[in-house]
Design a protein around this motif. Structure first.
Motif, PDB file in Angstrom:
ATOM      1  N   GLN A  10       5.259  -6.068  -0.776  1.00 57.22           N
ATOM      2  CA  GLN A  10       3.910  -6.167  -0.802  1.00 57.22           C
ATOM      3  C   GLN A  10       3.437  -5.098  -2.162  1.00 57.22           C
ATOM      4  OE1 GLN A  10       1.913  -5.817   2.553  1.00 57.22           O
ATOM      5  NE2 GLN A  10       2.051  -8.374   3.133  1.00 57.22           N
ATOM      6  N   ASN A  11       3.975  -3.916  -1.858  1.00 60.39           N
ATOM      7  CA  ASN A  11       3.136  -3.066  -2.989  1.00 60.39           C
ATOM      8  C   ASN A  11       4.258  -1.705  -3.118  1.00 60.39           C
ATOM      9  OD1 ASN A  11       1.694  -1.415  -4.602  1.00 60.39           O
ATOM     10  ND2 ASN A  11      -0.116  -1.649  -3.291  1.00 60.39           N
ATOM     11  N   PRO A  12       5.305  -2.154  -3.899  1.00 53.71           N
ATOM     12  CA  PRO A  12       6.239  -1.225  -4.121  1.00 53.71           C
ATOM     13  C   PRO A  12       6.010  -0.146  -4.897  1.00 53.71           C
ATOM     14  CG  PRO A  12       6.601  -3.226  -5.488  1.00 53.71           C
ATOM     15  CD  PRO A  12       5.659  -3.573  -4.598  1.00 53.71           C
ATOM     16  N   GLU A  13       4.798  -0.143  -5.831  1.00 50.34           N
ATOM     17  CA  GLU A  13       4.178   0.969  -6.322  1.00 50.34           C
ATOM     18  C   GLU A  13       3.546   2.068  -5.518  1.00 50.34           C
ATOM     19  OE1 GLU A  13       1.081   1.946 -10.159  1.00 50.34           O
ATOM     20  OE2 GLU A  13       1.377  -0.069  -9.391  1.00 50.34           O
ATOM     21  N   LEU A  14       3.034   1.666  -4.700  1.00 47.80           N
ATOM     22  CA  LEU A  14       2.286   2.237  -3.489  1.00 47.80           C
ATOM     23  C   LEU A  14       3.185   2.976  -2.785  1.00 47.80           C
ATOM     24  CD1 LEU A  14      -0.031   3.428  -1.947  1.00 47.80           C
ATOM     25  CD2 LEU A  14       0.169   1.306  -0.374  1.00 47.80           C
ATOM     26  N   VAL A  15       4.273   2.531  -2.389  1.00 42.14           N
ATOM     27  CA  VAL A  15       5.650   3.125  -1.527  1.00 42.14           C
ATOM     28  C   VAL A  15       6.341   4.206  -2.383  1.00 42.14           C
ATOM     29  CG1 VAL A  15       7.752   2.859  -0.469  1.00 42.14           C
ATOM     30  CG2 VAL A  15       5.693   0.907  -0.238  1.00 42.14           C
ATOM     31  N   HIS A  16       6.745   3.649  -3.886  1.00 40.70           N
ATOM     32  CA  HIS A  16       7.448   4.715  -4.609  1.00 40.70           C
ATOM     33  C   HIS A  16       6.373   5.994  -4.731  1.00 40.70           C
ATOM     34  CE1 HIS A  16      10.994   2.950  -5.771  1.00 40.70           C
ATOM     35  NE2 HIS A  16      10.203   1.758  -6.218  1.00 40.70           N
ATOM     36  N   ASN A  17       5.063   5.656  -5.024  1.00 44.81           N
ATOM     37  CA  ASN A  17       4.306   7.115  -5.218  1.00 44.81           C
ATOM     38  C   ASN A  17       4.112   7.834  -4.095  1.00 44.81           C
ATOM     39  OD1 ASN A  17       3.694   6.652  -7.794  1.00 44.81           O
ATOM     40  ND2 ASN A  17       1.942   5.226  -7.273  1.00 44.81           N
ATOM     41  N   PHE A  18       4.231   7.247  -2.730  1.00 46.71           N
ATOM     42  CA  PHE A  18       3.856   8.017  -1.579  1.00 46.71           C
ATOM     43  C   PHE A  18       5.304   8.885  -1.310  1.00 46.71           C
ATOM     44  CE2 PHE A  18       5.344   7.803   2.944  1.00 46.71           C
ATOM     45  CZ  PHE A  18       4.193   8.652   3.467  1.00 46.71           C
ATOM     46  N   TYR A  19       6.460   8.097  -1.622  1.00 51.01           N
ATOM     47  CA  TYR A  19       7.711   9.073  -1.226  1.00 51.01           C
ATOM     48  C   TYR A  19       8.061  10.181  -2.384  1.00 51.01           C
ATOM     49  CZ  TYR A  19       8.922   6.364   2.615  1.00 51.01           C
ATOM     50  OH  TYR A  19       8.828   5.746   4.144  1.00 51.01           O
ATOM     51  N   ASN A  20       7.355   9.657  -3.827  1.00 53.07           N
ATOM     52  CA  ASN A  20       7.525  10.510  -4.653  1.00 53.07           C
ATOM     53  C   ASN A  20       6.566  12.034  -4.288  1.00 53.07           C
ATOM     54  OD1 ASN A  20       9.184  10.888  -7.068  1.00 53.07           O
ATOM     55  ND2 ASN A  20       7.104  11.195  -8.390  1.00 53.07           N
ATOM     56  N   LYS A  21       5.493  11.802  -3.697  1.00 50.08           N
ATOM     57  CA  LYS A  21       4.808  12.890  -3.349  1.00 50.08           C
ATOM     58  C   LYS A  21       5.304  13.820  -2.050  1.00 50.08           C
ATOM     59  CE  LYS A  21       0.301  14.037  -0.989  1.00 50.08           C
ATOM     60  NZ  LYS A  21      -0.933  13.453  -0.711  1.00 50.08           N
ATOM     61  N   ARG A  22       6.039  13.057  -1.492  1.00 47.80           N
ATOM     62  CA  ARG A  22       6.864  13.684  -0.287  1.00 47.80           C
ATOM     63  C   ARG A  22       8.031  14.719  -1.035  1.00 47.80           C
ATOM     64  NH1 ARG A  22       8.756  11.130   4.842  1.00 47.80           N
ATOM     65  NH2 ARG A  22       8.631  13.315   5.211  1.00 47.80           N
ATOM     66  N   ARG A  23       8.737  14.025  -2.228  1.00 46.36           N
ATOM     67  CA  ARG A  23       9.715  14.659  -2.586  1.00 46.36           C
ATOM     68  C   ARG A  23       9.326  16.227  -3.306  1.00 46.36           C
ATOM     69  NH1 ARG A  23      10.879   9.156  -4.758  1.00 46.36           N
ATOM     70  NH2 ARG A  23      12.308   8.051  -3.260  1.00 46.36           N
ATOM     71  N   LYS A  24       8.070  15.982  -3.875  1.00 46.03           N
ATOM     72  CA  LYS A  24       7.383  16.988  -4.491  1.00 46.03           C
ATOM     73  C   LYS A  24       7.254  18.331  -3.465  1.00 46.03           C
ATOM     74  CE  LYS A  24       5.381  14.728  -8.654  1.00 46.03           C
ATOM     75  NZ  LYS A  24       4.260  14.358  -9.208  1.00 46.03           N
ATOM     76  N   VAL A  36       0.484   3.250   8.177  1.00 46.89           N
ATOM     77  CA  VAL A  36       2.085   3.413   8.224  1.00 46.89           C
ATOM     78  C   VAL A  36       2.942   2.225   7.748  1.00 46.89           C
ATOM     79  CG1 VAL A  36       2.238   2.453  10.596  1.00 46.89           C
ATOM     80  CG2 VAL A  36       4.005   3.892   9.772  1.00 46.89           C
ATOM     81  N   MET A  37       2.646   0.901   8.064  1.00 49.17           N
ATOM     82  CA  MET A  37       3.105  -0.194   7.767  1.00 49.17           C
ATOM     83  C   MET A  37       3.201  -0.704   5.962  1.00 49.17           C
ATOM     84  SD  MET A  37       4.640  -0.730  10.400  1.00 49.17           S
ATOM     85  CE  MET A  37       5.527  -2.315  10.000  1.00 49.17           C
ATOM     86  N   GLN A  38       2.021   0.285   5.668  1.00 53.68           N
ATOM     87  CA  GLN A  38       2.092   0.064   4.101  1.00 53.68           C
ATOM     88  C   GLN A  38       2.986   0.881   3.273  1.00 53.68           C
ATOM     89  OE1 GLN A  38      -1.812   0.632   2.197  1.00 53.68           O
ATOM     90  NE2 GLN A  38      -2.811  -0.941   3.487  1.00 53.68           N
ATOM     91  N   VAL A  39       3.476   1.937   3.868  1.00 57.38           N
ATOM     92  CA  VAL A  39       4.166   2.839   3.137  1.00 57.38           C
ATOM     93  C   VAL A  39       5.651   3.160   3.814  1.00 57.38           C
ATOM     94  CG1 VAL A  39       2.336   4.320   2.157  1.00 57.38           C
ATOM     95  CG2 VAL A  39       3.109   4.682   4.302  1.00 57.38           C
TER      96      VAL A  39
END
Length: 239
Positions: free
Chosen positions: A47-61, A36-39
């Motif tokens: 620490q890892n904006p790319e991971l967070v962006h990808n995570f929320y993009n999946k949720r948007r889809k 949880v604390m990663q995303v």
């Protein structure tokens, strides 16, 4: 009635679960696939904006495939007889898509991104942004972040939410465990003596609020019961 009564609704994950929105805390929920604390934390994004962006993009889809359910639609219908204000912990846009006009998001909005350096610069995403890579930069060139209240961050709309609750003639809680603060504390700001309802199939204890009417049902079924109660309230208070 000369003026419509003010009906304030506080909604949580339970109202969107029936639309197929996976909740973080459910068994098999999204947080089990990612620490949880990663995303979902400010530190994780740093620490890892790319991971967070990808995570929320999946949720948007996933959100784009979901539709408002009967509970969302019933709340919008109540605007015929009440001044309805929805205060939601959910980051989806299902209340708006169902037709609710006054929606305050406590934890942010999934379909929006905002500038890292200028929090007032916000963009709404469309489907074109979701087909390829997440939008990590805004149209103005700024580095962007999800318009989400991360762990380790304050809830900027809580004071506005408190003001709305204090104005309520009727207060309703739907689909929340009453365990996530500060949203769970909103019930403490209701004016003495107003009707308070709590819809949830597995409600939390309301021992501290003996006057709360608990409707032990899922959101869609519970809203049918509540609508009948509120229609009776309208008839009783007609002048």
């Amino acid at each position: 009635m000369k003026n419509k009564p003010i009906l304030v609704i506080s909604t949580g994950a339970g109202i969107s679960a029936e639309s197929g929105i996976t909740t973080f805390r459910d068994a098999g929920g999204l947080w089990e696939n990612y620490p949880v604390m990663q995303v979902a934390s400010a530190q994780g994004f740093a620490q890892n904006p790319e991971l967070v962006h990808n995570f929320y993009n999946k949720r948007r889809k996933e959100l784009l495939k979901a539709e408002p359910n009967g509970a969302h639609k019933a709340l919008a219908e109540l605007e015929k007889d009440f001044d309805v204000y929805v205060i939601t912990q959910n980051v989806d846009d299902l209340h708006e898509r169902a037709g609710s006009k006054n929606v305050l998001h406590l934890h942010g909005e999934l379909m929006k991104i905002r500038s890292v350096s200028n929090p007032d610069y916000i963009e709404t995403l469309d489907t074109d942004h979701l087909e390829t890579t997440p939008a990590t930069r805004g149209r103005n060139g700024d580095p962007m972040r999800p318009h989400i209240v991360f762990f380790q961050e304050p809830v900027p709309n809580i004071e506005k939410a408190v003001e709305i609750v204090m104005s309520a003639d009727i207060f309703v809680v739907i689909g929340t465990s009453l365990a996530v603060y500060p949203a769970a504390g909103l019930i403490e700001y209701t004016r003495p003596g107003i009707p308070v309802f709590y819809i949830d199939p597995n409600p939390a204890s309301t021992a501290g609020h003996p006057d709360v009417t608990v409707i032990r049902k899922k959101a869609t079924e519970g809203m049918r019961d509540l609508t009948e109660i509120l229609h009776a309230y309208v008839e009783k208070h007609k002048k």
